[in-house]
Each structure stands twice: as structure tokens, then as C-alpha cells.
Design a protein around this motif. Structure first.
Motif, short mmCIF file in Angstrom:
data_model
loop_
_atom_site.label_atom_id
_atom_site.label_comp_id
_atom_site.label_asym_id
_atom_site.label_seq_id
_atom_site.Cartn_x
_atom_site.Cartn_y
_atom_site.Cartn_z
N UNK A 319 -26.62 72.46 20.48
CA UNK A 319 -25.61 71.36 20.25
C UNK A 319 -26.14 70.08 20.63
N UNK A 320 -26.18 68.99 19.73
CA UNK A 320 -26.41 67.60 20.02
C UNK A 320 -25.10 66.77 19.41
N UNK A 321 -24.55 66.15 20.59
CA UNK A 321 -23.34 65.33 19.97
C UNK A 321 -23.64 63.86 20.49
N UNK A 322 -23.55 63.07 19.37
CA UNK A 322 -23.88 61.72 19.30
C UNK A 322 -22.57 60.80 19.20
N UNK A 323 -22.11 60.24 20.06
CA UNK A 323 -20.74 59.57 19.67
C UNK A 323 -21.01 58.29 19.32
N UNK A 324 -19.56 57.69 18.87
CA UNK A 324 -19.76 56.37 18.35
C UNK A 324 -20.64 55.28 18.92
N UNK A 325 -21.56 54.68 18.16
CA UNK A 325 -22.24 53.40 18.59
C UNK A 325 -23.12 53.95 19.51
#
Length: 443
Positions: A319-325
Motif C-alpha cells: 500500500x502507498x498512501x499519498x496525502x493531500x498536497x
């Protein structure tokens, strides 16, 4: 060797002796009359020779060592007593510690932990086998009992530390340049605001990662973590002189979670693989995760590539999680792909990213080597796509609508688009692209 003695409490009966500059206090026990040895709570040693340095390390009373003149090891310094210890290297005053082919060995301790703090030091070691500190025996699951806190360290040698069962923490500004890995660790942390410049595998075409997570399993599980604190700036080069050092990434083996904090950055330049989760059935949280917090930036580059992807997600459900901005940019030069996710179920979650960009500089080569992989995106304002021309993709892209959507792709190790849902254009065909950029938020 000078020292500062601080006695925290008095005893009714005292017998003080001096050995290697240590104050030893003995008092009769209330029931047996036998002496119990207790040491002064804190001692500082001022050292100018390797003999004084050796003696201070082996003296369990000494908790702070100030190195005031350049020194060179003549042999290994072994069996260091277990206690928290700080070495101040006075690098800002030109002091150099040359460990040559040798190391400090902390005494193994399976029942507790101590921390050796290494601060303001300039260390030189032999590039074939030199390392500054070794926890326990230093080889895999025998190195219990020690953590290392490194602040404002410059190191040139084979490896900075062997700490397979300990945690290595960096603070301040550090420059680590090694023939092999920068370090062996169980866990790794860069404190908020840390600046880290690392070079691993710096000679010939040696195959080494930057950090080798090679310790024992914890209750049968791989629990290793790499944590990058808020506002930290981490720059790592792997084999900068080589375009064929393909195999090993920045973090390797038993690492199951990588966190990049708010407004922090991770920049990895490798000949081939820059980031990887390896195939393991013993990850403690069942799936490994790579998490980019708000405002963070991760750039992964694979220079040579060959047949190796820059990012390899080699376990089910990675899993890759890329947050806001936040920003994730992955660049490769591979006939195979830029991202390899051949194990089913890998997921890339994008929450209004500043930029999610994949580029394959190899002409006629795809972005993914995937099986049942999914991109879930929210609040994507623009999708830019380029055909597989390779190079720097200087020609204008084709723009597609974004929004909130999911794309599932990869039918047995390829990039074939299997399904799309949500706002994304039905013309989106991942298998046709050599470069892709997704920009979130309002343009």
C-alpha cells in the motif's frame, strides 16, 4: 584524563577508591554485611589519546566522553559495559576519529537497552571493513542491547554502524559515505528537521542497499520501520558511480513501514531499484505500507534500470498512501517498468496530491509491470499523459479529466487497464503511457 564527579546521594558508610579515574562507592547491606558496589551517577572524561578513549569506554562510571584531539584506533575496543553513553567528537574544532579497520563493540544485553549518542564527530574508517560502532557481536540477531543516536556526524568508511537489533536515530546534519550500506539496523528514524546526505555502495559496482534491516523477527514477525520526521530532508545516492548496481534499494529486507512526515522530503537516486518491499509472508501488519504525509515530497530515480523497476512492491496488498498536497515522483529507465507490482492487490491511494508522476525514459517501455493493481484518487484536477517516446518527454501531453476515480489494471504482469470507475475519462489507457502525471486540488 580529567573528569567531573557528581555524587547524587550520601551513604552512612563509604569507602571510595579510584580505578581508571572512576569513583566507586561501597556500603554494607543491611542484612548480610556484604558490600554492594554502586557507581557515581555521572562522569565526564576529557580524552586526548586512544589509550584514554579506550579506558573511558570501558569504565562503567563514565557516561560522557569529550574527544579533544584526533585519535586513531589500534585495535577493536570490545565488551563495552552497558550504560547510556555520549561521545562528543569536537568535529567543529578539527578533531578526527580514525577507526581504521576496527570498531567499538558494545557488550551484548538481551534484557535491556542502552543508547550510545555520537555527536559532532568526524569519523574515518577503512572502506573494506571499518565501522565505528557494533552492537553486541554485530551480526544479525546477536547484536542485542544497544541503540545509537547520531547527531551532526560525518562518516567515511565501510559502514557507520552494525545495529541489527537496535534503532538508529539521526538528528542535526549528517553526511554518511560508505563502501557498503550506510548501516545495519532493526529500526531507523530521522528526527524532525534532520538533514541527511547518504552515499552507499560508493565504489566499483558493489551491490548494497543504503540501510539493511537484517535483525531477528519479533515474535515471528518482520517489524522494521523507517520513520522520517516532519521537515526532515533525506538525500540518498546508491552506487552513484555505477549504472549496473541494480539490485538493492534505500531500505531493504525486514522493513514493513516507511513514513515520510509533513513537509519532509526523501530523494533517492539509484542505478536500478530505489524503493522496495520484498516478498515476505511475515509482515507484522500483514501488508507493508509507504505513507507520505501532507506537504511531503518523495523523488525516486532509477538511472540505469536495465530490467529493474525503480519501485518494487513485491507483496500482496502493498500500500502507498499519498496525502493531500504530497508529491510522489518515480522515474526509471527500464525495459520492464517503472513500478513493479506483480503480486496481486497492490493499492496506490492519492488524496489530492500535489503531483503523482511516473516516467519511463526507456522508449517503448511501460510504466507498470502489474497484476491486479489499483489507483484510488480523490480531487484530481488534471491528468497528463505521454506516449512511450522515452527520453525527457519534452513534447506536449494529452490532458484528461480527473476528479474522483479508481483505475484497476494489470492482467498477469502488464499495464493493461482492466476497469475504471468515477470521474476519470473513459479514454484513459495506462498501457499506452510512458509518462503520467496526476495533479490534485484546484488549478
Amino acid at each position: 584524563m580529567k573528569k567531573t564527579q557528581m555524587l547524587k546521594r550520601s551513604m552512612l558508610t563509604l569507602a571510595a577508591t579510584v580505578a581508571l579515574g572512576a569513583v566507586v562507592l561501597s556500603a554494607p547491606t543491611p542484612f548480610t554485611g556484604e558490600s554492594v558496589v554502586a557507581y557515581a551517577a555521572e562522569e565526564t572524561a576529557e580524552v586526548s589519546t586512544i589509550e584514554e578513549f579506550d579506558a573511558a569506554l570501558k569504565n562503567p562510571v563514565i557516561t560522557v566522553i569529550n574527544v579533544n584531539q584526533s585519535i586513531q584506533f589500534k585495535k577493536n575496543i570490545t565488551n563495552i559495559p552497558n550504560r547510556d553513553l555520549t561521545i562528543n567528537g569536537n568535529a567543529d574544532k578539527g578533531v578526527v576519529i580514525n577507526s581504521a579497520h576496527n570498531s567499538i563493540y558494545g557488550k551484548q544485553n538481551t534484557k535491556g537497552k542502552n543508547t550510545i549518542s555520537i555527536k559532532n564527530v568526524n569519523i574515518v574508517g577503512a572502506d573494506g571493513d571499518g565501522r565505528f560502532f557494533t552492537g553486541g557481536s554485530g551480526n544479525g540477531p546477536s547484536s542485542y542491547g544497544w541503540d545509537v543516536f547520531a547527531e551532526n556526524v560525518t562518516y567515511q568508511g565501510a559502514r557507520f554502524v552494525h545495529l541489527s537489533e537496535g534503532k538508529l536515530t539521526f538528528a542535526g546534519t549528517n553526511n554518511i559515505n560508505t563502501r557498503a550500506e550506510n548501516a545495519w539496523v532493526h529500526d531507523l528514524e530521522f528526527m524532525p528537521g534532520t538533514v541527511y546526505n547518504g552515499i552507499a555502495a560508493n565504489k566499483d559496482h558493489g551491490q548494497f542497499s543504503a540501510f539493511y534491516f537484517n535483525g531477528a523477527l519479533i515474535k515471528g514477525k518482520a517489524t522494521g520501520e523507517a520513520i522520517i520526521g516532519d521537515n526532515a530532508k533525506i538525500n540518498v545516492k546508491i552506487g552513484p558511480q555505477s549504472d549496473v548496481n541494480y539490485y538493492y534499494p534505500v531500505f531493504y529486507d525486514k522493513v514493513q513501514k516507511v513514513d515520510v512526515g509533513e513537509n519532509a522530503s526523501l530523494d533517492v537516486d539509484a542505478a536500478g531499484v530505489a524503493f522496495q518491499f520484498i516478498p515476505r509472508a511475515d509482515y507484522v501488519n500483514k501488508v507493508p505500507t509507504f505513507n507520505l504525509a501532507t506537504g511531503s515530497s518523495v523523488h525516486l530515480n532509477g538511472r540505469g534500470g536495465g530490467n529493474y523497476a525503480t519501485m518494487k512492491l513485491q507483496y500482496y496488498g502493498s500500500e502507498i498512501n499519498v496525502a493531500n498536497d504530497a508529491e510522489l515522483v518515480v522515474t526509471g529507465n527500464s525495459t520492464k517498468a517503472v513500478v513493479e507490482s506483480e503480486y496481486k492487490g497492490a493499492v496506490i491511494n492519492l488524496d489530492a496530491p500535489r503531483n503523482f508522476e511516473l516516467t519511463n525514459k526507456k522508449p517503448n517501455s511501460k510504466l507498470f509491470y502489474a497484476t491486479n493493481t489499483t489507483i484510488n484518487a480523490t480531487d484530481v484536477s488534471e491528468i497528463s499523459t505521454w506516449s512511450q517516446t522515452g527520453g525527457n518527454y519534452e513534447h506536449a501531453p494529452i490532458y484528461l479529466d480527473g476528479g474522483n476515480f479508481s483505475v484497476n489494471f494489470g492482467k498477469i504482469c502488464n499495464s493493461k487497464t482492466l476497469s475504471t470507475t468515477g470521474d476519470i475519462s473513459p479514454n484513459f489507457k495506462l498501457e499506452n503511457y510512458g509518462k503520467l502525471s496526476l495533479v490534485g486540488g484546484i488549478l
